[in-house]
Design a protein around this motif. Structure first.
Motif, PDB file in Angstrom:
ATOM      1  N   ASP A  66       3.721   3.270   4.117  1.00 29.04           N
ATOM      2  CA  ASP A  66       4.990   2.555   4.131  1.00 29.04           C
ATOM      3  C   ASP A  66       4.872   1.339   3.215  1.00 29.04           C
ATOM      4  O   ASP A  66       3.865   0.635   3.234  1.00 29.04           O
ATOM      5  CB  ASP A  66       5.302   2.120   5.567  1.00 29.04           C
ATOM      6  CG  ASP A  66       6.676   1.493   5.704  1.00 29.04           C
ATOM      7  OD1 ASP A  66       6.854   0.354   5.234  1.00 29.04           O
ATOM      8  OD2 ASP A  66       7.567   2.133   6.277  1.00 29.04           O
ATOM      9  N   PRO A  67       5.879   1.049   2.383  1.00 27.71           N
ATOM     10  CA  PRO A  67       5.778  -0.092   1.468  1.00 27.71           C
ATOM     11  C   PRO A  67       5.582  -1.434   2.174  1.00 27.71           C
ATOM     12  O   PRO A  67       5.085  -2.383   1.556  1.00 27.71           O
ATOM     13  CB  PRO A  67       7.117  -0.071   0.721  1.00 27.71           C
ATOM     14  CG  PRO A  67       7.612   1.328   0.853  1.00 27.71           C
ATOM     15  CD  PRO A  67       7.124   1.808   2.183  1.00 27.71           C
ATOM     16  N   PHE A  68       5.957  -1.533   3.449  1.00 33.10           N
ATOM     17  CA  PHE A  68       5.822  -2.791   4.188  1.00 33.10           C
ATOM     18  C   PHE A  68       4.498  -2.883   4.939  1.00 33.10           C
ATOM     19  O   PHE A  68       4.207  -3.913   5.539  1.00 33.10           O
ATOM     20  CB  PHE A  68       6.975  -2.941   5.187  1.00 33.10           C
ATOM     21  CG  PHE A  68       8.330  -2.956   4.545  1.00 33.10           C
ATOM     22  CD1 PHE A  68       8.824  -4.116   3.969  1.00 33.10           C
ATOM     23  CD2 PHE A  68       9.115  -1.812   4.502  1.00 33.10           C
ATOM     24  CE1 PHE A  68      10.073  -4.134   3.368  1.00 33.10           C
ATOM     25  CE2 PHE A  68      10.362  -1.824   3.902  1.00 33.10           C
ATOM     26  CZ  PHE A  68      10.845  -2.984   3.332  1.00 33.10           C
ATOM     27  N   PRO A 109      -1.931  -8.379   0.538  1.00 34.12           N
ATOM     28  CA  PRO A 109      -3.179  -8.934   0.012  1.00 34.12           C
ATOM     29  C   PRO A 109      -3.063  -9.266  -1.471  1.00 34.12           C
ATOM     30  O   PRO A 109      -2.284  -8.647  -2.204  1.00 34.12           O
ATOM     31  CB  PRO A 109      -4.199  -7.817   0.253  1.00 34.12           C
ATOM     32  CG  PRO A 109      -3.389  -6.569   0.377  1.00 34.12           C
ATOM     33  CD  PRO A 109      -2.081  -6.977   0.984  1.00 34.12           C
ATOM     34  N   ARG A 110      -3.837 -10.257  -1.877  1.00 30.60           N
ATOM     35  CA  ARG A 110      -3.900 -10.615  -3.282  1.00 30.60           C
ATOM     36  C   ARG A 110      -4.501  -9.479  -4.103  1.00 30.60           C
ATOM     37  O   ARG A 110      -5.180  -8.612  -3.558  1.00 30.60           O
ATOM     38  CB  ARG A 110      -4.789 -11.862  -3.461  1.00 30.60           C
ATOM     39  CG  ARG A 110      -4.217 -13.145  -2.928  1.00 30.60           C
ATOM     40  CD  ARG A 110      -5.321 -14.182  -2.714  1.00 30.60           C
ATOM     41  NE  ARG A 110      -6.314 -14.182  -3.772  1.00 30.60           N
ATOM     42  CZ  ARG A 110      -6.265 -14.981  -4.841  1.00 30.60           C
ATOM     43  NH1 ARG A 110      -5.262 -15.848  -4.979  1.00 30.60           N
ATOM     44  NH2 ARG A 110      -7.219 -14.947  -5.756  1.00 30.60           N
ATOM     45  N   PRO A 111      -4.279  -9.486  -5.417  1.00 31.30           N
ATOM     46  CA  PRO A 111      -4.955  -8.478  -6.237  1.00 31.30           C
ATOM     47  C   PRO A 111      -6.461  -8.673  -6.187  1.00 31.30           C
ATOM     48  O   PRO A 111      -6.958  -9.796  -6.068  1.00 31.30           O
ATOM     49  CB  PRO A 111      -4.404  -8.751  -7.646  1.00 31.30           C
ATOM     50  CG  PRO A 111      -3.943 -10.174  -7.611  1.00 31.30           C
ATOM     51  CD  PRO A 111      -3.427 -10.385  -6.227  1.00 31.30           C
ATOM     52  N   PHE A 153      -4.254  -3.867  -7.984  1.00 30.58           N
ATOM     53  CA  PHE A 153      -3.205  -4.099  -6.990  1.00 30.58           C
ATOM     54  C   PHE A 153      -3.121  -2.910  -6.042  1.00 30.58           C
ATOM     55  O   PHE A 153      -3.096  -1.755  -6.483  1.00 30.58           O
ATOM     56  CB  PHE A 153      -1.856  -4.307  -7.679  1.00 30.58           C
ATOM     57  CG  PHE A 153      -1.809  -5.525  -8.565  1.00 30.58           C
ATOM     58  CD1 PHE A 153      -1.367  -6.738  -8.070  1.00 30.58           C
ATOM     59  CD2 PHE A 153      -2.239  -5.460  -9.880  1.00 30.58           C
ATOM     60  CE1 PHE A 153      -1.340  -7.865  -8.876  1.00 30.58           C
ATOM     61  CE2 PHE A 153      -2.211  -6.583 -10.694  1.00 30.58           C
ATOM     62  CZ  PHE A 153      -1.766  -7.788 -10.195  1.00 30.58           C
ATOM     63  N   VAL A 154      -3.065  -3.193  -4.758  1.00 31.25           N
ATOM     64  CA  VAL A 154      -2.957  -2.123  -3.767  1.00 31.25           C
ATOM     65  C   VAL A 154      -1.562  -2.074  -3.154  1.00 31.25           C
ATOM     66  O   VAL A 154      -1.329  -1.336  -2.197  1.00 31.25           O
ATOM     67  CB  VAL A 154      -4.032  -2.268  -2.662  1.00 31.25           C
ATOM     68  CG1 VAL A 154      -5.421  -2.138  -3.264  1.00 31.25           C
ATOM     69  CG2 VAL A 154      -3.888  -3.589  -1.921  1.00 31.25           C
ATOM     70  N   ASP A 155      -0.629  -2.841  -3.721  1.00 35.53           N
ATOM     71  CA  ASP A 155       0.782  -2.809  -3.309  1.00 35.53           C
ATOM     72  C   ASP A 155       1.644  -2.974  -4.552  1.00 35.53           C
ATOM     73  O   ASP A 155       1.328  -3.782  -5.436  1.00 35.53           O
ATOM     74  CB  ASP A 155       1.107  -3.924  -2.312  1.00 35.53           C
ATOM     75  CG  ASP A 155       0.379  -3.757  -1.001  1.00 35.53           C
ATOM     76  OD1 ASP A 155       0.816  -2.925  -0.190  1.00 35.53           O
ATOM     77  OD2 ASP A 155      -0.636  -4.452  -0.804  1.00 35.53           O
TER      78      ASP A 155
END
Length: 484
Positions: A11-13, A396-398, A275-277
């Motif tokens: 889920d994107p969130f 989370p940050r990159p 990036f994981v998001d």
């Protein structure tokens, strides 16, 4: 309220730390390439009209072990199964395609496939249609028939795929060419303009690359030296391992030009970000002047963030999308060794992309409506709360390399190492030592020479087992930090 099951990694969130994200599914919850999040997250937003619930299937519908109970639950609990895909008509995806077909055939609810495409690969610029075996071709035919039994049409990413399906007996009445949903997040309002007058050594821009494209290694070294603010954004699982843990791929050449080892100048200077998001990824790209490289979704992410991008098309799958969306692109076989970001930026013209966007969005919207899917670009179905919720989510940050000087990133790396020792430290080291005589023994009182002998023998064995690894690791760290 309608409930939609969406094929996606997460889920994107959902907030998943990078350490965990890497270990889920096969080599990353996104399936080896984090670029897969770009089009699945976009599709999640597009179908998230007010009152709808969109649920990620975490790729469960194509993993081994599918049961009738799973299919029955999907059929009972959801109103629609939406399947965004990429270059799925390839040999390495046939197992997934067969399992997806089994699920689809067992459903009674509508099923819609969006953005499926040809395989790509070496030589596909000259031969864009997939070169599959008879068994694999039958798998594709069965999959498409199953989809069409549950939908009006199947949505493909470009003309190569439309032509390929025509050779299998699926005509224009079965197929809609819709491109990639990644570029429809913001509808027809997406327009690209150049913010910088030119790319200079002071410019901030990003590069992406496919490690199997030979020219990209030397290009990465040359650009790392010429442009001190250029950042490389990798997408593969092996590079995330390298950045988080310092683990180089097996048989890596440390003298090589690809940024897949600790001594590469981009790693050494901490000019790599993973990036994981997609939210953090696009926020970062929105602050850059330019993006270029061979990764189609890396550059589409930049365009979605309204940042100019140029695709270096190296196979049919990248070329197909570049042609459909009129993304500025150059053919890799036609480039020489001197190709430069500044020249690509100056050459790029986005008028064609901007003109095509309205027609492409209209065509995609008509495809969704034809297949019974409500979407946020329809009148009265916008969902501004979606972006507000994303902006408020603490992603989370990159991930940075282990050479970072950023205090927050360095603290994250320290915490990561501490976690590693807590999970596998002492036991993992002890497991490397096996006594010569692995039976219980007792030291008799008054025999002071026996214990030191056994102890010294044990020490020698521990040293012989551990010291080569320690020496190798220490040497690698010394090389990486420049201290000998």
């Amino acid at each position: 309220m309608s409930r939609i099951l969406l094929r996606s990694g997460k889920d994107p969130f959902e907030v998943v730390p990078p350490e965990l994200a890497l270990e889920l599914y096969p080599r990353g919850l996104w399936g080896r390439n984090v670029g897969n999040l770009v089009f699945t997250d976009a599709m999640h937003k597009i179908v998230s009209v007010p009152g709808a619930e969109v649920v990620s299937n975490s790729f469960l519908s194509e993993r081994p072990g599918i049961t009738r109970e799973y299919v029955a639950r999907v059929d009972e609990e959801f109103d629609h199964f939406v399947i965004p895909l990429a270059n799925a008509f390839r040999t390495s995806f046939m197992g997934n395609l067969r399992r997806l077909t089994q699920v689809i055939e067992g459903l009674s609810i509508p099923v819609t496939v969006v953005g499926v495409g040809v395989a790509g690969g070496v030589g596909s610029l000259d031969r864009p249609l997939p070169q599959l075996t008879d068994r694999e071709t039958a798998t594709v035919q069965r999959f498409v028939r199953a989809v069409l039994d549950h939908s009006a049409t199947i949505g493909v990413r470009g003309e190569f795929t439309r032509e390929y399906l025509a050779t299998l007996g699926f005509g224009d009445e079965h197929v809609d060419v819709v491109g990639c949903p990644s570029l429809y997040r913001d509808g027809a309002d997406l327009q690209i303009t150049k913010r910088a007058a030119a790319i200079t050594p002071e410019s901030r821009f990003t590069m992406n690359l496919s490690p199997y494209v030979k020219m990209m290694g030397p290009l990465s070294v040359r650009h790392a030296e010429k442009y001190p603010h250029m950042v490389y954004i990798p997408q593969g699982d092996d590079t995330l391992e390298l950045m988080m843990w310092g683990k180089e791929p097996e048989n890596v050449r440390r003298s090589g030009t690809l940024p897949n080892h600790l001594e590469h100048p981009l790693y050494q200077s901490n000019r790599m970000r993973y990036f994981v998001d997609t939210t953090t990824w696009m926020d970062y790209l929105a602050q850059q002047d330019f993006s270029f490289g061979t990764r189609i979704h890396g550059n589409i992410a930049a365009l979605s963030a309204r940042t100019p991008a140029v695709v270096l098309a190296h196979d049919a799958r990248t070329l197909e999308l570049a042609l459909y969306h009129d993304i500025p692109h150059r053919m890799v076989p036609e480039l020489d060794a001197s190709v430069d970001a500044a020249d690509l930026y100056e050459w790029a013209d986005f008028d064609g992309f901007n003109r095509a966007q309205r027609a492409n969005v209209d065509r995609f919207s008509a495809f969704l409506v034809k297949n019974g899917i409500e979407h946020i670009h329809e009148p009265g179905k916008a969902n501004p709360e979606y972006d507000e919720r994303l902006a408020a989510t603490p992603f989370p940050r990159p991930v940075e390399t282990l050479m970072t000087n950023d205090p927050v990133a360095r603290l994250e790396a320290i915490e990561r190492v501490a976690l590693l020792r807590d999970v596998a430290g002492p036991d993992a080291w002890r497991a490397r030592f096996t006594p010569h005589h692995a039976v219980p023994h007792h030291v008799a009182p008054g025999a002071p020479t026996l214990a030191p002998t056994i102890a010294s023998r044990a020490v020698r064995r521990v040293r012989s087992a551990v010291e080569p690894t320690l020496r190798t690791a220490a040497a690698r760290v010394l090389r990486a930090t420049g201290r000998r």
